[in-house]
Design an enzyme around this catalytic site. Structure first.
Site, PDB file in Angstrom:
ATOM      1  NE  ARG A   1     116.884  22.937  66.276  1.00  0.00           N
ATOM      2  CZ  ARG A   1     116.181  22.498  67.307  1.00  0.00           C
ATOM      3  NH1 ARG A   1     115.747  21.252  67.359  1.00  0.00           N
ATOM      4  NH2 ARG A   1     115.854  23.313  68.306  1.00  0.00           N
ATOM      5  CG  ASP A   2     112.037  22.540  67.477  1.00  0.00           C
ATOM      6  OD1 ASP A   2     111.115  21.777  67.180  1.00  0.00           O
ATOM      7  OD2 ASP A   2     112.418  22.688  68.649  1.00  0.00           O
TER       8      ASP A   2
ATOM      9  CG  HIS B   1     107.862  22.117  71.590  1.00  0.00           C
ATOM     10  ND1 HIS B   1     107.894  21.752  70.280  1.00  0.00           N
ATOM     11  CD2 HIS B   1     109.158  22.311  71.954  1.00  0.00           C
ATOM     12  CE1 HIS B   1     109.146  21.707  69.856  1.00  0.00           C
ATOM     13  NE2 HIS B   1     109.949  22.040  70.857  1.00  0.00           N
TER      14      HIS B   1
ATOM     15  CB  CYS C   1     111.799  16.518  69.572  1.00  0.00           C
ATOM     16  SG  CYS C   1     113.240  15.456  69.740  1.00  0.00           S
TER      17      CYS C   1
ATOM     18  CG  ASN D   1     109.126  25.157  68.614  1.00  0.00           C
ATOM     19  OD1 ASN D   1     109.463  24.298  67.818  1.00  0.00           O
ATOM     20  ND2 ASN D   1     109.774  25.385  69.733  1.00  0.00           N
TER      21      ASN D   1
HETATM   22  P1  HMG Z   1     124.960   7.093  68.380  1.00  0.00           P
HETATM   23  O1  HMG Z   1     124.388   6.131  67.385  1.00  0.00           O
HETATM   24  O2  HMG Z   1     124.873   6.738  69.827  1.00  0.00           O
HETATM   25  O3  HMG Z   1     126.467   7.497  68.145  1.00  0.00           O
HETATM   26  O4  HMG Z   1     124.277   8.506  68.141  1.00  0.00           O
HETATM   27  P2  HMG Z   1     127.587   7.044  67.207  1.00  0.00           P
HETATM   28  O5  HMG Z   1     128.737   7.894  67.602  1.00  0.00           O
HETATM   29  O6  HMG Z   1     127.702   5.552  67.249  1.00  0.00           O
HETATM   30  O7  HMG Z   1     127.126   7.501  65.749  1.00  0.00           O
HETATM   31  C1  HMG Z   1     126.189   6.817  64.961  1.00  0.00           C
HETATM   32  C2  HMG Z   1     126.440   7.140  63.504  1.00  0.00           C
HETATM   33  O8  HMG Z   1     126.229   8.521  63.294  1.00  0.00           O
HETATM   34  C3  HMG Z   1     127.884   6.884  63.074  1.00  0.00           C
HETATM   35  O9  HMG Z   1     127.844   6.566  61.693  1.00  0.00           O
HETATM   36  C4  HMG Z   1     128.540   8.218  63.270  1.00  0.00           C
HETATM   37  O10 HMG Z   1     129.656   8.384  62.450  1.00  0.00           O
HETATM   38  C5  HMG Z   1     127.441   9.156  62.886  1.00  0.00           C
HETATM   39  P3  HMG Z   1     128.217   5.087  61.181  1.00  0.00           P
HETATM   40  O11 HMG Z   1     129.585   4.810  61.722  1.00  0.00           O
HETATM   41  O12 HMG Z   1     127.141   4.193  61.793  1.00  0.00           O
HETATM   42  O13 HMG Z   1     128.121   5.213  59.706  1.00  0.00           O
HETATM   43  N1  HMG Z   1     127.528  10.446  63.564  1.00  0.00           N
HETATM   44  C6  HMG Z   1     127.345  11.627  62.965  1.00  0.00           C
HETATM   45  N2  HMG Z   1     127.089  11.944  61.691  1.00  0.00           N
HETATM   46  C7  HMG Z   1     126.974  13.261  61.399  1.00  0.00           C
HETATM   47  N3  HMG Z   1     127.076  14.248  62.323  1.00  0.00           N
HETATM   48  C8  HMG Z   1     127.331  13.964  63.605  1.00  0.00           C
HETATM   49  C9  HMG Z   1     127.475  12.608  63.960  1.00  0.00           C
HETATM   50  N4  HMG Z   1     127.718  11.981  65.122  1.00  0.00           N
HETATM   51  C10 HMG Z   1     127.731  10.672  64.871  1.00  0.00           C
HETATM   52  N5  HMG Z   1     127.431  14.934  64.489  1.00  0.00           N
HETATM   53  C11 HMG Z   1     124.118  10.909  68.279  1.00  0.00           C
HETATM   54  C12 HMG Z   1     124.573   9.630  68.969  1.00  0.00           C
HETATM   55  C13 HMG Z   1     124.181  12.022  69.319  1.00  0.00           C
HETATM   56  C14 HMG Z   1     125.052  11.189  67.122  1.00  0.00           C
HETATM   57  C15 HMG Z   1     122.669  10.688  67.763  1.00  0.00           C
HETATM   58  O14 HMG Z   1     121.897  10.222  68.820  1.00  0.00           O
HETATM   59  C16 HMG Z   1     122.054  11.940  67.218  1.00  0.00           C
HETATM   60  O15 HMG Z   1     122.489  12.461  66.203  1.00  0.00           O
HETATM   61  N6  HMG Z   1     121.009  12.438  67.882  1.00  0.00           N
HETATM   62  C17 HMG Z   1     120.377  13.683  67.458  1.00  0.00           C
HETATM   63  C18 HMG Z   1     118.995  13.732  67.989  1.00  0.00           C
HETATM   64  C19 HMG Z   1     118.335  15.005  67.526  1.00  0.00           C
HETATM   65  O16 HMG Z   1     118.753  15.669  66.588  1.00  0.00           O
HETATM   66  N7  HMG Z   1     117.227  15.345  68.216  1.00  0.00           N
HETATM   67  C20 HMG Z   1     116.505  16.536  67.897  1.00  0.00           C
HETATM   68  C21 HMG Z   1     117.206  17.778  68.329  1.00  0.00           C
HETATM   69  S1  HMG Z   1     117.028  18.117  70.076  1.00  0.00           S
HETATM   70  C22 HMG Z   1     115.498  18.932  70.171  1.00  0.00           C
HETATM   71  O17 HMG Z   1     114.783  19.027  69.194  1.00  0.00           O
HETATM   72  C23 HMG Z   1     115.119  19.584  71.476  1.00  0.00           C
HETATM   73  C24 HMG Z   1     115.214  21.116  71.430  1.00  0.00           C
HETATM   74  O18 HMG Z   1     114.396  21.645  70.391  1.00  0.00           O
HETATM   75  C25 HMG Z   1     114.765  21.700  72.766  1.00  0.00           C
HETATM   76  C26 HMG Z   1     113.404  21.153  73.230  1.00  0.00           C
HETATM   77  O19 HMG Z   1     112.420  21.184  72.495  1.00  0.00           O
HETATM   78  O20 HMG Z   1     113.413  20.688  74.379  1.00  0.00           O
HETATM   79  C27 HMG Z   1     116.647  21.588  71.186  1.00  0.00           C
HETATM   80 MG    MG Z   2     112.236  21.931  70.512  1.00  0.00          MG
END
Ligand code: HMG
Ligand code: MG
Length: 301
Positions: A15-16, A209, A240, A249
């Protein structure tokens, strides 16, 4: 110094790691990769994320990957979810566990999930409740706990209330993420001490990380503070897409090597782990970022 008999390594490579690759890795390769990690002895695998494919196209095949894995009963296959829609997907895909994530800074919260910290908790409260009602464990992440690519320094007082809120909301474990890998050992110890005064230390994990090469030193600092769960990624994959300047990581190989030296069990077979790392690195056409993997692979030749 008293060290534990064993630690739990939470493998976040699929995933990450793969969320941050410029190329989209084929679904069949992801499935093969995950099965190799399981064969190496890892028992907690962060398989994918049910996030918007517009935001993270690398994870768009979440359902197919979950569906394609041959499951082992003693392995927990988890998925990250940002909202109720993501949870519904993860439940349909029979995830054993889901991860929810918030940020310690408003700036990163906006970049990563397009909402404020307060809004993210409002969004996640029903998600956590629904997951638990469906019999699925929930893990919480706090990102940017030691620094933020947009806001700069972060202090423990910013992190403590968020970790507490995730725990009280029903997360069985809170993983503290040094998303940009800027932290150093004393900072880690101060953070664990502060968060450990709000929630039990056995419910805290570290997600480090390695951007500044401090991850393994920081993990050691965490071990000294009683941390028993560490997120890591084979070959040091990771990052990310919304955290500028963040690299991989802590490498699983590095952590297994450290633990072997300390007499701490991980349940991981180094030779099989190295093979899983070589497999994914061949697919990505680059060497592992793990120094331990580079050294041991060179010795093998
Ligand atoms: P948004 O654009 O504000 O929200 O995104 P929205 O509700 O308007 O959705 C946008 C579009 O995405 C829409 O589609 C939704 O239907 C669709 P459209 O109508 O434009 O065709 N949608 C989805 N599709 C599939 N699955 C879903 C989903 N939700 C909405 N669940 C949102 C808000 C949260 C969805 C967006 O910002 C997002 O997906 N962000 C994810 C960011 C991400 O994955 N970041 C990396 C992971 S976190 C990380 O790596 C940190 C970690 O490792 C810890 C660390 O290192 O600190 C965990
Ligand atoms: Mg991470």
């Amino acid at each position: 110094m008293h060290f534990p008999k064993s630690v739990r390594l939470y493998e976040v490579g699929p995933r990450d790691g793969l969320q941050n690759e410029p190329e989209i890795v084929p679904t069949a390769v992801k499935i093969d990769f995950i099965e190799r990690l399981v064969a190496a002895g890892l028992r907690d695998i962060d398989v994918t994320s049910f996030v918007s494919p517009k935001w993270v196209p690398q994870m768009a095949d979440h359902g197919e990957v979950m569906e394609g894995i041959t499951r082992k009963a003693d392995v927990s296959y988890s998925a990250l979810v940002p909202n109720m829609r993501g949870l519904e997907g993860a439940l349909r895909a029979r995830a054993d566990e889901v991860g929810v994530f918030v940020s310690a800074t408003e700036e990163f919260s906006q970049k990563n999930i397009n909402c404020s910290i307060g809004e993210s908790f409002q969004r996640l409260e029903p998600v956590v409740a629904a997951a638990r009602a469906g019999g699925v464990r929930v893990r919480g992440y706090v990102s940017c706990v030691l620094g933020c690519p947009y806001a700069g320094d972060v202090v423990p007082a910013q992190v403590v209330p968020l970790a507490k809120q995730l725990f009280e909301m029903g997360c069985y474990e809170v993983s503290l993420g040094d998303t940009v890998g800027v932290g150093t050992a004393l900072q880690v110890q101060n953070l664990v001490e502060a968060v450990g005064s709000a929630i039990p230390v056995e419910n805290i994990a570290l997600h480090l990380h390695d951007t500044y090469g401090q991850a393994i030193a920081n993990a050691f600092a965490g071990l000294q503070m009683g941390i028993r769960v560490f997120d890591s990624s084979v070959a040091g994959l990771g990052g990310c897409p919304f955290a500028k300047g963040a690299s991989g990581n802590m490498a699983t190989e590095d952590m297994v090597y450290l633990c072997e030296g300390l007499g701490i069990e991980t349940g991981v077979d180094m030779a099989a782990l190295l093979a899983a790392g070589r497999y994914i690195c061949a697919q990505l056409e680059r060497p592992p970022m793990s120094k331990v993997a580079l050294a041991l692979n060179a010795r093998r030749l």
